[in-house]
Design a protein around this motif. Structure first.
Motif, PDB file in Angstrom:
ATOM      1  N   ASN A  16       0.825  -1.221   0.000  1.00  0.00           N
ATOM      2  CA  ASN A  16       0.000   0.000   0.000  1.00  0.00           C
ATOM      3  C   ASN A  16       0.850   1.258   0.000  1.00  0.00           C
ATOM      4  OD1 ASN A  16       0.218   0.869   2.751  1.00  0.00           O
ATOM      5  ND2 ASN A  16      -1.186  -0.799   3.300  1.00  0.00           N
ATOM      6  N   VAL A  17       2.104   1.182   0.456  1.00  0.00           N
ATOM      7  CA  VAL A  17       2.966   2.362   0.310  1.00  0.00           C
ATOM      8  C   VAL A  17       3.372   2.506  -1.163  1.00  0.00           C
ATOM      9  CG1 VAL A  17       5.239   3.311   0.806  1.00  0.00           C
ATOM     10  CG2 VAL A  17       3.826   2.430   2.671  1.00  0.00           C
ATOM     11  N   LYS A  18       3.653   1.383  -1.795  1.00  0.00           N
ATOM     12  CA  LYS A  18       4.063   1.414  -3.215  1.00  0.00           C
ATOM     13  C   LYS A  18       2.976   2.103  -4.050  1.00  0.00           C
ATOM     14  CE  LYS A  18       5.359  -1.775  -6.908  1.00  0.00           C
ATOM     15  NZ  LYS A  18       5.425  -3.202  -7.306  1.00  0.00           N
ATOM     16  N   GLU A  19       1.708   1.877  -3.668  1.00  0.00           N
ATOM     17  CA  GLU A  19       0.580   2.504  -4.371  1.00  0.00           C
ATOM     18  C   GLU A  19       0.524   4.006  -4.122  1.00  0.00           C
ATOM     19  OE1 GLU A  19      -2.601  -0.836  -3.967  1.00  0.00           O
ATOM     20  OE2 GLU A  19      -3.539   1.133  -3.533  1.00  0.00           O
ATOM     21  N   ALA A  20       1.020   4.403  -2.965  1.00  0.00           N
ATOM     22  CA  ALA A  20       0.917   5.826  -2.578  1.00  0.00           C
ATOM     23  C   ALA A  20       2.069   6.650  -3.151  1.00  0.00           C
ATOM     24  CB  ALA A  20       0.885   5.951  -1.062  1.00  0.00           C
ATOM     25  N   LEU A  21       3.231   6.038  -3.400  1.00  0.00           N
ATOM     26  CA  LEU A  21       4.420   6.802  -3.824  1.00  0.00           C
ATOM     27  C   LEU A  21       4.171   7.715  -5.029  1.00  0.00           C
ATOM     28  CD1 LEU A  21       7.373   4.254  -3.259  1.00  0.00           C
ATOM     29  CD2 LEU A  21       6.756   6.236  -1.859  1.00  0.00           C
ATOM     30  N   PRO A  22       3.394   7.258  -6.040  1.00  0.00           N
ATOM     31  CA  PRO A  22       3.197   8.135  -7.214  1.00  0.00           C
ATOM     32  C   PRO A  22       2.424   9.428  -6.905  1.00  0.00           C
ATOM     33  CG  PRO A  22       2.676   5.853  -7.746  1.00  0.00           C
ATOM     34  CD  PRO A  22       2.839   5.914  -6.256  1.00  0.00           C
ATOM     35  N   TYR A  23       1.816   9.518  -5.705  1.00  0.00           N
ATOM     36  CA  TYR A  23       1.091  10.767  -5.362  1.00  0.00           C
ATOM     37  C   TYR A  23       2.064  11.888  -5.037  1.00  0.00           C
ATOM     38  CZ  TYR A  23      -3.396   8.390  -5.382  1.00  0.00           C
ATOM     39  OH  TYR A  23      -4.515   7.699  -5.785  1.00  0.00           O
ATOM     40  N   LEU A  24       3.345  11.541  -4.828  1.00  0.00           N
ATOM     41  CA  LEU A  24       4.336  12.576  -4.481  1.00  0.00           C
ATOM     42  C   LEU A  24       4.776  13.309  -5.741  1.00  0.00           C
ATOM     43  CD1 LEU A  24       6.650  10.809  -1.871  1.00  0.00           C
ATOM     44  CD2 LEU A  24       5.171  12.810  -1.487  1.00  0.00           C
ATOM     45  N   GLU A  25       4.807  14.664  -5.663  1.00  0.00           N
ATOM     46  CA  GLU A  25       5.267  15.463  -6.812  1.00  0.00           C
ATOM     47  C   GLU A  25       6.799  15.574  -6.820  1.00  0.00           C
ATOM     48  OE1 GLU A  25       1.778  15.507  -8.217  1.00  0.00           O
ATOM     49  OE2 GLU A  25       3.367  16.618  -9.265  1.00  0.00           O
ATOM     50  N   GLY A  26       7.368  15.667  -5.609  1.00  0.00           N
ATOM     51  CA  GLY A  26       8.834  15.833  -5.590  1.00  0.00           C
ATOM     52  C   GLY A  26       9.366  15.855  -4.168  1.00  0.00           C
ATOM     53  N   LEU A 127      13.430   4.494  -6.108  1.00  0.00           N
ATOM     54  CA  LEU A 127      12.047   4.117  -5.747  1.00  0.00           C
ATOM     55  C   LEU A 127      11.058   4.702  -6.752  1.00  0.00           C
ATOM     56  CD1 LEU A 127      12.039   4.441  -1.839  1.00  0.00           C
ATOM     57  CD2 LEU A 127      12.236   2.366  -3.223  1.00  0.00           C
ATOM     58  N   GLU A 128      11.603   5.256  -7.845  1.00  0.00           N
ATOM     59  CA  GLU A 128      10.803   5.723  -8.986  1.00  0.00           C
ATOM     60  C   GLU A 128       9.854   6.878  -8.632  1.00  0.00           C
ATOM     61  OE1 GLU A 128      10.991   1.084 -10.216  1.00  0.00           O
ATOM     62  OE2 GLU A 128       9.044   2.049 -10.492  1.00  0.00           O
ATOM     63  N   LEU A 129      10.286   7.714  -7.663  1.00  0.00           N
ATOM     64  CA  LEU A 129       9.492   8.915  -7.359  1.00  0.00           C
ATOM     65  C   LEU A 129       9.470   9.796  -8.601  1.00  0.00           C
ATOM     66  CD1 LEU A 129      10.519  10.021  -3.771  1.00  0.00           C
ATOM     67  CD2 LEU A 129       8.836   8.339  -4.488  1.00  0.00           C
ATOM     68  N   LYS A 130       8.431  10.643  -8.716  1.00  0.00           N
ATOM     69  CA  LYS A 130       8.330  11.511  -9.893  1.00  0.00           C
ATOM     70  C   LYS A 130       9.579  12.391 -10.037  1.00  0.00           C
ATOM     71  CE  LYS A 130       3.432  12.349 -10.676  1.00  0.00           C
ATOM     72  NZ  LYS A 130       2.723  12.385  -9.405  1.00  0.00           N
ATOM     73  N   LYS A 131       9.980  12.998  -8.895  1.00  0.00           N
ATOM     74  CA  LYS A 131      11.115  13.931  -8.987  1.00  0.00           C
ATOM     75  C   LYS A 131      11.861  13.979  -7.646  1.00  0.00           C
ATOM     76  CE  LYS A 131      10.477  18.463  -8.744  1.00  0.00           C
ATOM     77  NZ  LYS A 131      10.030  19.830  -9.093  1.00  0.00           N
ATOM     78  N   VAL A 132      13.186  13.876  -7.744  1.00  0.00           N
ATOM     79  CA  VAL A 132      14.051  14.062  -6.572  1.00  0.00           C
ATOM     80  C   VAL A 132      15.028  15.171  -6.948  1.00  0.00           C
ATOM     81  CG1 VAL A 132      15.712  12.992  -4.995  1.00  0.00           C
ATOM     82  CG2 VAL A 132      13.877  11.609  -6.020  1.00  0.00           C
ATOM     83  N   VAL A 133      15.039  16.238  -6.143  1.00  0.00           N
ATOM     84  CA  VAL A 133      16.018  17.301  -6.395  1.00  0.00           C
ATOM     85  C   VAL A 133      17.077  17.228  -5.297  1.00  0.00           C
ATOM     86  CG1 VAL A 133      16.434  19.778  -6.605  1.00  0.00           C
ATOM     87  CG2 VAL A 133      14.259  18.800  -7.419  1.00  0.00           C
ATOM     88  N   ILE A 234       7.542  20.543  -4.682  1.00  0.00           N
ATOM     89  CA  ILE A 234       8.101  19.522  -3.777  1.00  0.00           C
ATOM     90  C   ILE A 234       7.165  19.383  -2.582  1.00  0.00           C
ATOM     91  CG2 ILE A 234      10.570  19.651  -4.346  1.00  0.00           C
ATOM     92  CD1 ILE A 234      10.884  21.506  -1.898  1.00  0.00           C
ATOM     93  N   ASP A 235       7.053  18.156  -2.062  1.00  0.00           N
ATOM     94  CA  ASP A 235       6.166  17.859  -0.928  1.00  0.00           C
ATOM     95  C   ASP A 235       6.946  17.735   0.369  1.00  0.00           C
ATOM     96  OD1 ASP A 235       3.758  17.322  -2.603  1.00  0.00           O
ATOM     97  OD2 ASP A 235       5.080  15.755  -3.380  1.00  0.00           O
ATOM     98  N   MET A 480       5.402   8.261   4.509  1.00  0.00           N
ATOM     99  CA  MET A 480       4.410   9.027   5.285  1.00  0.00           C
ATOM    100  C   MET A 480       3.854  10.167   4.426  1.00  0.00           C
ATOM    101  SD  MET A 480       5.086  11.473   8.555  1.00  0.00           S
ATOM    102  CE  MET A 480       5.684  12.780   7.490  1.00  0.00           C
ATOM    103  N   LEU A 481       4.743  10.900   3.759  1.00  0.00           N
ATOM    104  CA  LEU A 481       4.309  12.028   2.916  1.00  0.00           C
ATOM    105  C   LEU A 481       3.423  11.538   1.777  1.00  0.00           C
ATOM    106  CD1 LEU A 481       7.523  14.221   2.570  1.00  0.00           C
ATOM    107  CD2 LEU A 481       5.510  14.644   3.989  1.00  0.00           C
ATOM    108  N   ALA A 482       3.803  10.403   1.193  1.00  0.00           N
ATOM    109  CA  ALA A 482       3.024   9.855   0.066  1.00  0.00           C
ATOM    110  C   ALA A 482       1.606   9.518   0.524  1.00  0.00           C
ATOM    111  CB  ALA A 482       3.721   8.617  -0.496  1.00  0.00           C
TER     112      ALA A 482
END
Ligand SMILES: Nc1ncnc2c1ncn2[C@@H]1O[C@H](COP(=O)(O)OP(=O)(O)O)[C@@H](O)[C@H]1O
Ligand SMILES: O=P(O)(O)OC[C@H]1O[C@](O)(CO)[C@@H](O)[C@@H]1O
Ligand SMILES: [Mg+2]
Length: 491
Positions: A16-26, A127-133, A234-235, A480-482
């Motif tokens: 269920n965390v894996k499902e939530a990760l794509p909700y993160l913008e950055g 972890l394939e997040l949309k964006k890591v700066v 960024i979140d 947690m953020l996701a």
């Protein structure tokens, strides 16, 4: 608490965390990265090292407990001190002398990404997040090669008065030196004899020689600071490396200037996104004045979340004036779960935090201020997710995609960790922090805080240990953020 139940919870949480990760913008990650020159010490190499010195002089130097590496004897002394207790330590070296000496007399096995921000940036990118700066003030051309080369990992590039986000490999500062740390990993049961004293290393651990060259400044480039909005959206931000700050600098500036600048960056980040959550990851900070300043001037009141290991909890409590509690944490260390819990609650209060996440071998404790938007179950899922990440990293020495992260599910939950939690359960029920059934879930409800405790997965023969704590803290905070974003999206 039955261990199968916790295995199932780890599995459910991972998906269920894996499902939530794509909700993160950055995610924004700063400041410290370096190249880790790793040396795994065998008994032969150790005796060769000792052979470079008079053993009586080593013993004398051990007794001075050097807090920085000024010469090879300081290094030898701190290595023996670390091995004797099996305790990790990170000691600064302000000149490159020891680096030259070690290159000449020892050499290293292999080089790898190092530094909390470097390790965490790569992990989040994998972890394939949309964006890591990532933002490393001293990003050298060589260092840039240690970052993942992928479209979702970016770094601010200053071009004249503008700032654009590029891959680290195209954003380095030409001509600057690389920061190279030496990591001496040693194994449990290694026999050490020096100056007639003989002991066996009690636990796998390592000594880090942290290079702190004169030119190093824990600070943000003016242009990047002025164009901080170019990082958006960024979140969350994960910040570390403040241990680099020195008391005095050659130009007359002092730690107060760098603390003030660090706070300005944090406050500006929050002004760009009021929903932003900021996490600081600690490490061992030898200088007590700096340690206290980081905690009371940067973390307190400006930051939401703090990640640290058990030794760092004790060291933080110590400089915050809780000597008794600090000693009871360090004395019993891994077994002192009650002191660790009380210490973590004390840090949440003293530093006005929303969250304190402590990682120990076999269990994690997360203290939460009342009123957090996530339920304790959602927080527990984030911790369980990070436990699987830690297991994958310890098992295979790396995590280079979500499938490799999932491999951590094969690692068993630590029996010892579960036992520690069982022992702590009686205290919690006695203090009315939970009912017997709530303790089965790992939830605690205090008068002015809540808490989640989980047994974590532990690998018997880890392939690498450096950076696992960074993965635990970053994994849990990001998860947690996701989940917060997913919840806000009404999913
Ligand atoms: N063999 C292992 N299996 C699983 N987790 C481990 C193992 N060894 C260490 N860990 C985890 O890694 C953490 C180390 O964190 P820390 O001391 O902060 O190191 P670092 O900052 O280098 O990552 C431990 O607290 C433990 O939770
Ligand atoms: O304090 P520094 O020099 O940034 O070093 C941090 C050290 O801690 C680690 O990030 C592990 O947490 C190592 O990779 C690195 O050598
Ligand atoms: Mg750590």
């Amino acid at each position: 608490m039955d261990i199968q139940e916790w295995e199932q919870r780890h599995t459910d949480a991972f998906y269920n965390v894996k499902e939530a990760l794509p909700y993160l913008e950055g995610m924004f990650v700063a400041y410290n990265s370096n190249i880790d020159a790793i040396k795994h010490l065998t008994d032969k190499e150790l005796s060769r090292l000792i052979g470079f010195f008079k053993e009586t002089e080593i013993q004398e130097r051990v007794e001075t407990y050097p807090r920085e590496i000024k010469d090879p004897l300081d290094f030898m002394a701190r290595l023996l001190i670390s091995m004797r207790e099996g305790k990790a330590a990170e000691i600064p070296a302000h000149t490159s002398d020891i680096h030259e000496w070690l290159k000449e007399h020892m050499g290293f096995d292999y080089a790898r990404m190092g530094g909390q921000a470097g390790i965490i940036s790569n992990l989040l990118a994998y972890l394939e997040l949309k964006k890591v700066v990532a933002y490393i003030p001293w990003l050298s051309e060589e260092q840039a090669e240690y970052f993942v080369a992928s479209d979702n990992l970016l770094h601010p590039k200053v071009e004249g008065e503008t700032v654009t986000l590029k891959r680290p490999q195209e954003a380095f500062k030409p001509g600057i030196e690389s920061k190279v740390n030496w990591i001496f990993e040693y194994s449990k049961d290694l026999e050490v004899t020096c100056n007639g004293i003989k002991f066996k290393v009690p636990r796998d651990n390592r000594l880090i020689i942290s290079s702190r060259p004169k030119w190093l400044r824990l600070d943000m480039d003016r242009e990047v600071y002025e164009h901080l909005d170019s990082l958006l959206p960024i979140d969350g931000a994960i910040l570390s490396g403040y241990q680099m700050i020195k008391e005095q600098y050659e130009d007359g500036s002092t730690y107060k200037d760098y603390v003030a600048n660090s706070v300005k960056v944090i406050e500006k980040l929050k002004s760009l996104n009021p929903e932003l959550r900021i996490h600081v990851e600690l490490t061992s900070i030898q200088n007590r004045l700096i340690r206290k300043a980081i905690l009371t001037e940067i973390v307190a009141k400006h930051v939401h979340s703090l990640g640290l290991d058990t030794v760092e909890v004790a060291n933080a409590l110590n400089v915050l004036g809780h000597e008794e509690l600090s000693y009871s944490v360090i004395k019993k260390e891994e077994n002192g779960i009650m002191s660790l819990y009380q210490g973590a609650v004390q840090l949440l209060k003293d530093l006005s935090l929303e969250r304190v996440h402590v990682h120990s071998l076999g269990f994690y404790i997360c203290i939460l201020a009342k009123g957090h938007p996530l339920t304790l179950k959602e927080h527990r899922d984030s911790l369980l997710f990070s436990s699987t990440l830690a297991a994958a990293k310890a098992l295979n020495g790396k995590i280079e995609n979500l499938a490799e992260a999932e491999a951590g599910l094969e690692v068993p939950v630590s029996n010892k960790g579960l036992e520690d939690l069982e022992n702590f359960k009686l205290y919690c029920i006695g203090r009315k922090l939970c009912t017997p059934e709530e303790s089965e879930y790992g939830y605690l409800y205090g008068p002015d805080h809540d808490a989640v405790l989980i047994p974590s997965k532990v690998v018997d023969k880890p392939k690498a240990t450096v950076g696992i704590g960074d993965a635990i803290s970053a994994g849990a905070f990001t998860a947690m953020l996701a989940k917060m974003k997913q919840k806000r999206a009404g999913k």
